[in-house]
Each structure stands twice: as structure tokens, then as C-alpha cells.
Scaffold this active site. Structure first.
Site, PDB file in Angstrom:
ATOM      1  N   SER A 256       0.817  -1.213   0.000  1.00 41.74           N
ATOM      2  CA  SER A 256       0.000   0.000   0.000  1.00 41.74           C
ATOM      3  C   SER A 256       0.855   1.270   0.000  1.00 41.74           C
ATOM      4  CB  SER A 256      -0.880  -0.005   1.254  1.00 41.74           C
ATOM      5  OG  SER A 256      -1.610   1.196   1.323  1.00 41.74           O
TER       6      SER A 256
ATOM      7  N   GLY B 133       0.912  11.146   4.791  1.00 38.86           N
ATOM      8  CA  GLY B 133      -0.281  11.617   5.502  1.00 38.86           C
ATOM      9  C   GLY B 133      -1.577  11.128   4.887  1.00 38.86           C
TER      10      GLY B 133
ATOM     11  N   CYS C  50      -3.349   3.979  12.218  1.00 37.36           N
ATOM     12  CA  CYS C  50      -3.784   5.381  12.249  1.00 37.36           C
ATOM     13  C   CYS C  50      -4.052   5.789  13.688  1.00 37.36           C
ATOM     14  CB  CYS C  50      -5.089   5.555  11.476  1.00 37.36           C
ATOM     15  SG  CYS C  50      -4.984   4.926   9.839  1.00 37.36           S
TER      16      CYS C  50
ATOM     17  N   ASN D  68       3.850  -2.676   9.054  1.00 37.20           N
ATOM     18  CA  ASN D  68       3.789  -1.336   8.473  1.00 37.20           C
ATOM     19  C   ASN D  68       5.115  -0.628   8.805  1.00 37.20           C
ATOM     20  OD1 ASN D  68       2.797   1.105   7.382  1.00 37.20           O
ATOM     21  ND2 ASN D  68       0.717   0.571   8.036  1.00 37.20           N
TER      22      ASN D  68
ATOM     23  N   GLY E 135       8.296  -5.530   4.453  1.00 40.59           N
ATOM     24  CA  GLY E 135       9.314  -4.732   5.128  1.00 40.59           C
ATOM     25  C   GLY E 135      10.685  -4.997   4.530  1.00 40.59           C
TER      26      GLY E 135
HETATM   27  C1  LIG Z   1       5.476   6.439   0.408  1.00 36.46           C
HETATM   28  C2  LIG Z   1       4.805   5.382   1.236  1.00 36.46           C
HETATM   29  C3  LIG Z   1       3.427   5.428   1.431  1.00 36.46           C
HETATM   30  C4  LIG Z   1       2.798   4.439   2.194  1.00 36.46           C
HETATM   31  N1  LIG Z   1       1.444   4.476   2.361  1.00 36.46           N
HETATM   32  C5  LIG Z   1       0.813   3.490   3.056  1.00 36.46           C
HETATM   33  C6  LIG Z   1      -0.597   3.479   3.181  1.00 36.46           C
HETATM   34  O1  LIG Z   1      -1.303   4.340   2.631  1.00 36.46           O
HETATM   35  N2  LIG Z   1      -1.172   2.477   3.919  1.00 36.46           N
HETATM   36  C7  LIG Z   1      -0.425   1.484   4.511  1.00 36.46           C
HETATM   37  O2  LIG Z   1      -0.972   0.590   5.170  1.00 36.46           O
HETATM   38  N3  LIG Z   1       0.918   1.458   4.375  1.00 36.46           N
HETATM   39  C8  LIG Z   1       1.551   2.441   3.677  1.00 36.46           C
HETATM   40  N4  LIG Z   1       2.912   2.407   3.527  1.00 36.46           N
HETATM   41  C9  LIG Z   1       3.680   1.295   4.142  1.00 36.46           C
HETATM   42  C10 LIG Z   1       4.004   0.205   3.113  1.00 36.46           C
HETATM   43  O3  LIG Z   1       2.832  -0.353   2.570  1.00 36.46           O
HETATM   44  C11 LIG Z   1       4.861  -0.895   3.759  1.00 36.46           C
HETATM   45  O4  LIG Z   1       4.148  -1.490   4.822  1.00 36.46           O
HETATM   46  C12 LIG Z   1       6.177  -0.363   4.304  1.00 36.46           C
HETATM   47  O5  LIG Z   1       6.705   0.625   3.439  1.00 36.46           O
HETATM   48  C13 LIG Z   1       7.214  -1.463   4.524  1.00 36.46           C
HETATM   49  O6  LIG Z   1       7.539  -2.116   3.335  1.00 36.46           O
HETATM   50  P1  LIG Z   1       8.821  -1.724   2.417  1.00 36.46           P
HETATM   51  O7  LIG Z   1      10.009  -1.682   3.342  1.00 36.46           O
HETATM   52  O8  LIG Z   1       8.896  -2.765   1.378  1.00 36.46           O
HETATM   53  O9  LIG Z   1       8.542  -0.366   1.860  1.00 36.46           O
HETATM   54  C14 LIG Z   1       3.563   3.394   2.774  1.00 36.46           C
HETATM   55  C15 LIG Z   1       4.956   3.349   2.551  1.00 36.46           C
HETATM   56  C16 LIG Z   1       5.569   4.312   1.795  1.00 36.46           C
HETATM   57  C17 LIG Z   1       7.066   4.226   1.566  1.00 36.46           C
END
Ligand SMILES: Cc1cc2nc3c(=O)[nH]c(=O)nc-3n(C[C@H](O)[C@H](O)[C@H](O)COP(=O)(O)O)c2cc1C
Length: 310
Positions: A20, A69, A126, A188, A238
Site C-alpha cells: 500500500s 499523511g 492510524c 507497516n 518490510g
Molecule cells: C510512500 C509510502 C506510502 C505508504 N502508504 C501506506 C498506506 O497508505 N497504507 C499502509 O498501510 N501502508 C503504507 N505504507 C507502508 C508500506 O505499505 C509498507 O508497509 C512499508 O513501506 C514497509 O515495506 P517496504 O520496506 O517494502 O517499503 C507506505 C509506505 C511508503 C514508503
């Protein structure tokens, strides 16, 4: 080998999703989205949100911090303008929903129940505005209440996306399972702070969420612990940058994986992760993912030792 994975009533063609907030709605790169197990949308809230002021992203050697946000068009516009387009994708569409009260999670689930989307990912990271701002996902009883309400309002597959910020996700995962979740996503982003050269917060939203490679060892630790505590499927997330990272999450007990930050660097990253997994499974003549999922614990050695090593 049949690569499909089923969570709840949803069957994904393969175990790789985009996370996401890192791939919008999958519409910019349909050739990637169509070859994955599915797309998790950016978070959808009841009302439209403009998000935080810039800067929203800060790079550091192990990954990034973001303070987007929850910018999004709101659930109504999402259903009328975006769902008709995501419904044409060949892969599964999982809608990440975020509320600011417990009731809002129920309203989002009810509104999306009749839409052509496959599953909901319930983002409990949240702040609970009515109750002083602690994250919903920090209290097992609140996770249980949200899960039960969402379960009541929808027949769709529900996956609870847990936070590991100042909370043991074993307790919140058990709460989600008890209340009828079909699966949990772990983890997350983690809280983080970046400063400018004058010692002021760099990000417009002040603090942010850490993601990318720095997250992987802790995320893997969480998946390994939670896999020993619940029976529902885990979606690992992650710091997954390549096929080997994804393999590690499956070994630790995840049935599916999500690729987040890596897609911001390379939009084809999730496809490369999937190719890496496919090649591994062919090389090792796997007959099913169950040969990999949770094999870390099957190797033994984990049960008798403390999970917290110094
Ligand atoms: C720019 C950005 C926006 C994100 N927006 C959301 C979101 O709207 N909802 C959510 O549950 N996680 C959000 N995440 C978290 C990611 O879905 C994920 O859980 C987190 O980045 C860890 O994975 P990664 O290390 O592969 O990025 C966001 C992450 C990033 C970097």
C-alpha cells in the site's frame, strides 16, 4: 508448480503483491500489476485527504522515511472513478482502508462490500482521534473491535495490517484472528525522525515512517514470532528488495509478500521479486509453497531459546 495462494475467499495467482502507498492503484504500470498476485491500493479514508505538507520523503542509507499523511480521494470518489478502472486489472485488488474512529472502519467496509474489489487490508496504524491519538493497532482490544466490526460489515476477505510500533504484534495478531480476520500483514512502517542541518525536523509532517532494507530484520523477526502464535496466513512486508528477501519471509512463516519501497526505485521490482521466487522454486523442484513456508521453525533451534537475543 501451482503458484496460487488463497487467503480467505480470495485466490491470488502468485504470492507477490505491491504494498500500500507505493504503487498507487496499479494503473500506471498495468503490465507489472497484471503479472503479480495483486495490488494493494494506497490507503482509502472516508473523506478525501490532501495529506501532509512537503517534504514527504527523506532518504537515508538504509531506506526512506515518508510522511505522506494518507493523501487519497476518499471512498466515494474511489468507488466511482477508480474501481471501474482497477476492476480491469488481471490481478487481485486489495483495498487498504484507514479510519480515524472505530466506526469509520465499519463504514468503509460496508461501502466497499458491493464494489468489484477482491479484499480489504485494514490499516490499523492510524491515530485513534477520539481516544487521545494512540494508534488503533497498539491495543489488542481495539484491533479486535475493528476486526469484528469490519467482519460484520463485509463478506470480502479481510487482512489486518498490523503495526509493530511500541506493541508486540503477537498480541494484536491473536486479537485479529479471534475476531475473524482472514489474515494479517506484518509490518507497516516504523516511527522515525529525520533532522535537517539546523536540527529541525526535515519532513513536513515532522516525524515519518521508516521503510526499506533497514526494516527487514525486524519485520522478519515479527513474522517468525507471529507465525508461531496464529494459524491465519501472514503477508510479510518490510524491506523486500529481491527474490532472496521474499524467500526469507516465506521461510519465516509468511504465505505472501509485499514489495513497497523497492517499487519507488524500480517500478518492476515486484516482478523481479516474483521472478526470483519462481526461479528458486524451479531450481529446487518445489511442488508447493508449503515446502518453504515456516521452514525456519522446522529447522528447529528457535523454540527453546529466548526470542530476544542480545
Ligand atoms: C510512500 C509510502 C506510502 C505508504 N502508504 C501506506 C498506506 O497508505 N497504507 C499502509 O498501510 N501502508 C503504507 N505504507 C507502508 C508500506 O505499505 C509498507 O508497509 C512499508 O513501506 C514497509 O515495506 P517496504 O520496506 O517494502 O517499503 C507506505 C509506505 C511508503 C514508503
Amino acid at each position: 508448480m501451482n503458484a496460487a495462494v488463497t487467503i480467505g475467499r480470495t485466490t491470488f495467482a502468485n504470492p507477490v503483491l505491491v504494498a500500500s502507498g507505493t504503487f498507487e492503484f496499479g494503473l500506471k504500470f498495468p503490465s507489472v500489476a497484471n503479472r503479480l498476485g495483486g495490488v494493494v491500493t494506497k490507503a482509502i479514508t472516508m473523506q478525501a485527504r490532501v495529506g501532509n505538507p512537503p517534504p514527504r520523503i527523506c532518504e537515508f542509507p538504509g531506506g526512506i522515511l515518508n510522511s505522506v499523511g494518507l493523501e487519497n480521494p476518499g471512498v466515494e470518489k474511489f468507488c466511482t472513478e477508480i474501481v471501474p478502472r482497477t476492476a480491469k486489472l488481471k490481478s487481485r485488488v486489495v483495498v487498504n482502508v484507514a479510519g480515524f474512529t472505530v466506526e469509520e472502519y465499519g463504514e468503509l467496509a460496508a461501502r466497499l462490500d458491493s464494489e468489484s474489489v477482491d479484499a480489504l487490508e485494514v490499516n490499523v496504524s492510524c491515530p485513534n482521534v477520539k481516544e487521545g491519538g494512540a494508534l488503533f493497532g497498539q491495543q489488542p482490544q481495539v484491533v479486535e473491535a475493528i476486526t469484528a466490526l469490519v467482519r460484520k460489515e463485509t463478506t470480502k476477505t479481510i487482512i489486518i495490517k498490523l503495526t509493530a510500533n511500541f506493541v508486540d504484534p503477537v498480541e494484536t495478531a491473536k486479537a485479529a484472528e479471534a475476531a475473524g480476520a482472514d489474515g494479517v500483514t506484518l509490518i507497516n512502517t516504523l516511527f522515525g525522525l529525520a533532522l535537517d542541518e539546523n536540527g529541525r525536523p526535515f519532513l513536513g509532517g515532522r516525524s515519518g515512517g521508516v521503510s526499506g532494507p533497514a526494516l527487514k530484520p525486524f519485520a522478519l523477526f515479527c513474522v517468525d514470532r507471529v507465525a508461531a502464535a496464529v494459524k491465519i496466513p501472514i503477508v510479510g512486508c518490510g524491506g523486500i528488495m529481491n527474490g532472496q528477501d521474499a524467500l526469507d519471509f516465506l521461510s519465516a512463516g509468511a504465505r505472501m509478500v509485499q514489495v513497497g519501497t523497492a517499487s519507488l526505485v524500480n517500478p518492476e521490482a515486484a516482478l523481479e521479486v516474483w521472478t526470483g521466487l519462481k526461479e528458486y522454486s524451479a531450481r529446487n523442484r518445489l511442488t508447493g509453497w508449503e515446502q518453504l513456508v515456516g521452514r525456519t521453525r522446522r529447522h528447529g533451534g528457535g523454540e527453546s531459546k529466548s526470542d530476544v537475543r542480545s
